[in-house]
Design a protein around this motif. Sequence first.
Motif, mmCIF file in Angstrom:
data_model
loop_
_atom_site.group_PDB
_atom_site.id
_atom_site.type_symbol
_atom_site.label_atom_id
_atom_site.label_comp_id
_atom_site.label_asym_id
_atom_site.label_seq_id
_atom_site.Cartn_x
_atom_site.Cartn_y
_atom_site.Cartn_z
ATOM 1 N N VAL A 75 0.911 -1.066 0.172
ATOM 2 C CA VAL A 75 0.065 -0.051 -0.054
ATOM 3 C C VAL A 75 0.982 1.269 0.033
ATOM 4 O O VAL A 75 0.457 2.166 -0.783
ATOM 5 C CB VAL A 75 -1.039 0.017 1.290
ATOM 6 N N GLN A 76 2.006 1.211 0.783
ATOM 7 C CA GLN A 76 2.746 2.495 0.781
ATOM 8 C C GLN A 76 3.479 2.672 -0.517
ATOM 9 O O GLN A 76 3.525 3.864 -0.712
ATOM 10 C CB GLN A 76 3.626 2.408 1.970
ATOM 11 N N ALA A 79 1.162 4.442 -2.888
ATOM 12 C CA ALA A 79 0.527 5.702 -2.417
ATOM 13 C C ALA A 79 1.925 6.623 -2.474
ATOM 14 O O ALA A 79 1.721 7.898 -2.806
ATOM 15 C CB ALA A 79 0.139 5.444 -0.881
ATOM 16 N N SER A 168 -6.481 1.359 -4.597
ATOM 17 C CA SER A 168 -5.538 2.574 -4.644
ATOM 18 C C SER A 168 -5.855 3.368 -5.991
ATOM 19 O O SER A 168 -5.650 4.332 -5.720
ATOM 20 C CB SER A 168 -4.099 1.856 -4.948
ATOM 21 N N SER A 174 -3.139 6.395 1.483
ATOM 22 C CA SER A 174 -2.492 5.208 2.037
ATOM 23 C C SER A 174 -3.616 4.483 3.018
ATOM 24 O O SER A 174 -4.074 3.459 3.115
ATOM 25 C CB SER A 174 -1.193 4.936 2.282
ATOM 26 N N LEU A 178 -5.669 1.099 3.046
ATOM 27 C CA LEU A 178 -5.494 0.165 4.182
ATOM 28 C C LEU A 178 -6.775 -0.268 4.780
ATOM 29 O O LEU A 178 -6.994 -1.639 4.921
ATOM 30 C CB LEU A 178 -4.310 0.837 5.188
#
Length: 274
Positions: A75-76, A79, A168, A174, A178
């Motif tokens: 996810v990071q 993002a 996303s 993020s 999440l």
Amino acid sequence: MTDALKRISALARLVLLDGLRRHALMGLIVLSMAAQAGALLFLDFIPRDIGRASSDFILSMAWLSGFIFLFFHGVQVIALDEERKVIYSLLARPISRGEYVLGIFSGLAGLLLLLNLLLCGLGFGALLIIKQMTPAYFSQFNTLPYLLSWLGLFSMELMLLSVILLFSGLVRGSFPVLLISLSFYAICSGLPVVREAIGLQVLQTEPQPRLEAALRWLTSVFPDFDRLDFKNMIASSALLPDLSLLLINFGLTISYVGLFLWLACLVYQRKDLQ
């Protein structure tokens, strides 16, 4: 077509090398090894059926490592591409938005594959050691179900990765991605339990066709992860499922991954960059 594949593979290689540079895999492997080594100390507290308990624990730790990788590193990475405006450079040209989605997915899937291969080898060695230490309570260790369990685990992780890419594209930031991805996973895990409870209730009372139909439709949107769970066969004498059933289960998984990636490509194609 060939040029598109070259661009996708180049972006996937960048994501893969960036993940290795950030030591994303190393930390998860150390975490999993420490947990498995700690578990060896508690073998004396297990009265019997040590093989099943050990294999369950090793697969659970691998799932936890993949879970952390997907929901925190994966996810990071997506993002950060938006926050650092990397995506605007990538989307300007020469790479298309669909190629961007497939490249990010391929890079993160490559990291996941490396993680699972390393943990699979370490887990195999740990189970052999445990089997030699406690032959009376760990008499059977089936290699084929062990490898099949890892294939199922990797397939579930790929499905979640494609879902994260889709969310996303739909949501900015993020933290919301999440939360939504975790909610998706919670529904997928809880829906089979609800279906089983409703089925038992229907047997005791009157049928509820609308509720059962609604649950079936929800299952088509939220896939059942239990179809890919084979860890109970590692230390037991149970036969493997039929080949046709395995092909159906893994075929459905591939279809889900392809569908989520196709939707993600459509979302990114229409995404507002302002």
